[in-house]
Design a protein around this motif. Structure first.
Motif, PDB file in Angstrom:
ATOM      1  N   LYS A   1       0.840  -1.184   0.000  1.00 35.79           N
ATOM      2  CA  LYS A   1       0.000   0.000   0.000  1.00 35.79           C
ATOM      3  C   LYS A   1       0.878   1.237   0.000  1.00 35.79           C
ATOM      4  CE  LYS A   1      -3.864  -2.157   2.301  1.00 35.79           C
ATOM      5  NZ  LYS A   1      -4.790  -2.118   3.421  1.00 35.79           N
ATOM      6  N   GLY A   2       0.472   2.209  -0.744  1.00 37.25           N
ATOM      7  CA  GLY A   2       1.216   3.457  -0.818  1.00 37.25           C
ATOM      8  C   GLY A   2       0.350   4.531  -1.429  1.00 37.25           C
ATOM      9  N   LYS A   3       0.983   5.569  -1.853  1.00 42.85           N
ATOM     10  CA  LYS A   3       0.279   6.681  -2.481  1.00 42.85           C
ATOM     11  C   LYS A   3       0.788   6.841  -3.903  1.00 42.85           C
ATOM     12  CE  LYS A   3      -0.601   9.465   1.581  1.00 42.85           C
ATOM     13  NZ  LYS A   3      -1.870  10.127   1.533  1.00 42.85           N
ATOM     14  N   SER A   4      -0.100   7.275  -4.779  1.00 41.78           N
ATOM     15  CA  SER A   4       0.323   7.619  -6.125  1.00 41.78           C
ATOM     16  C   SER A   4       1.255   8.812  -6.034  1.00 41.78           C
ATOM     17  CB  SER A   4      -0.887   7.981  -6.987  1.00 41.78           C
ATOM     18  OG  SER A   4      -1.720   6.864  -7.151  1.00 41.78           O
ATOM     19  N   LEU A   5       2.217   8.885  -6.944  1.00 42.49           N
ATOM     20  CA  LEU A   5       3.184   9.977  -6.882  1.00 42.49           C
ATOM     21  C   LEU A   5       2.522  11.349  -6.929  1.00 42.49           C
ATOM     22  CD1 LEU A   5       6.098   8.604  -9.075  1.00 42.49           C
ATOM     23  CD2 LEU A   5       5.997   8.800  -6.593  1.00 42.49           C
ATOM     24  N   HIS A   6       1.428  11.485  -7.658  1.00 37.68           N
ATOM     25  CA  HIS A   6       0.772  12.792  -7.731  1.00 37.68           C
ATOM     26  C   HIS A   6       0.171  13.214  -6.386  1.00 37.68           C
ATOM     27  CE1 HIS A   6      -2.813  10.284  -8.389  1.00 37.68           C
ATOM     28  NE2 HIS A   6      -3.508  11.316  -7.967  1.00 37.68           N
ATOM     29  N   ARG A   7       0.024  12.281  -5.451  1.00 39.15           N
ATOM     30  CA  ARG A   7      -0.517  12.609  -4.129  1.00 39.15           C
ATOM     31  C   ARG A   7       0.573  12.965  -3.120  1.00 39.15           C
ATOM     32  NH1 ARG A   7      -5.540   8.461  -3.379  1.00 39.15           N
ATOM     33  NH2 ARG A   7      -6.739   9.286  -5.104  1.00 39.15           N
ATOM     34  N   LEU A   8       1.820  12.896  -3.537  1.00 37.64           N
ATOM     35  CA  LEU A   8       2.909  13.237  -2.632  1.00 37.64           C
ATOM     36  C   LEU A   8       2.854  14.698  -2.189  1.00 37.64           C
ATOM     37  CD1 LEU A   8       6.024  11.376  -4.085  1.00 37.64           C
ATOM     38  CD2 LEU A   8       4.681  10.810  -2.070  1.00 37.64           C
ATOM     39  N   ARG A   9       2.255  15.543  -2.997  1.00 41.80           N
ATOM     40  CA  ARG A   9       2.195  16.961  -2.637  1.00 41.80           C
ATOM     41  C   ARG A   9       1.427  17.191  -1.336  1.00 41.80           C
ATOM     42  NH1 ARG A   9      -1.078  16.786  -7.391  1.00 41.80           N
ATOM     43  NH2 ARG A   9      -3.269  16.815  -6.829  1.00 41.80           N
ATOM     44  N   ASP A  10       0.630  16.197  -0.900  1.00 36.71           N
ATOM     45  CA  ASP A  10      -0.114  16.314   0.349  1.00 36.71           C
ATOM     46  C   ASP A  10       0.755  16.021   1.578  1.00 36.71           C
ATOM     47  OD1 ASP A  10      -2.325  16.817  -1.250  1.00 36.71           O
ATOM     48  OD2 ASP A  10      -3.045  14.746  -1.163  1.00 36.71           O
ATOM     49  N   LEU A  11       1.966  15.510   1.357  1.00 33.16           N
ATOM     50  CA  LEU A  11       2.859  15.154   2.464  1.00 33.16           C
ATOM     51  C   LEU A  11       3.798  16.309   2.798  1.00 33.16           C
ATOM     52  CD1 LEU A  11       3.937  11.586   1.259  1.00 33.16           C
ATOM     53  CD2 LEU A  11       2.172  12.145   2.941  1.00 33.16           C
TER      54      LEU A  11
END
Length: 143
Positions: A100-110
């Protein structure tokens, strides 16, 4: 036609088809034998032949892929493992953990530290794989 063959469902419960191509499919399943960490990825490869030597070669490739993935997990100090692999007539299956992880485009939320950590992990994994001579691989986001 069902997304997953009925003979795979116990002990696996089909949840989602991730990808489908002319030669294979990838599914998200739940292993009903486990309460915790029960999600798995099953990859299926079909060889359209009845030629015994080609089927035997497919079994060798499947074994090699499973061993390579297990070595990758070991070399990167991962707690993940290959849960199994098997063949049935002209179809070959490998059961892997669902990471489980996040899509790269969702990294901006971190926060920035988390982004650096995730990208470092990705680059270390790619460095290890490319050092083995792998030129490309398929990664499928589940979301």
């Amino acid at each position: 036609m069902s997304d997953a063959p009925a003979d795979l469902l116990p002990p696996y419960q089909h949840l989602k088809t991730v990808s489908r191509s002319a030669i294979g499919q990838t599914w998200v399943v739940r292993d009903t034998r486990h309460q915790k960490d029960s999600f798995r990825i099953i990859q299926k490869l079909d060889i359209s032949t009845n030629e015994p030597s080609l089927i035997e070669f497919g079994q060798i490739l499947l074994s090699h892929k499973a061993q390579t993935l297990q070595t990758l997990f070991k070399d990167t100090a991962s707690s993940h493992k290959i849960y199994g692999y098997f063949s049935e007539e002209q179809s070959f299956y490998i059961v892997q953990p669902m990471l489980k992880g996040k899509s790269l485009h969702r990294l901006r939320d971190l926060d920035q530290g988390s982004i650096v950590s995730v990208l470092t992990d990705i680059l270390l994994m790619l460095q290890q794989v490319y050092s083995w001579g792998l030129g490309s691989c398929c990664l499928h986001p589940i979301d």
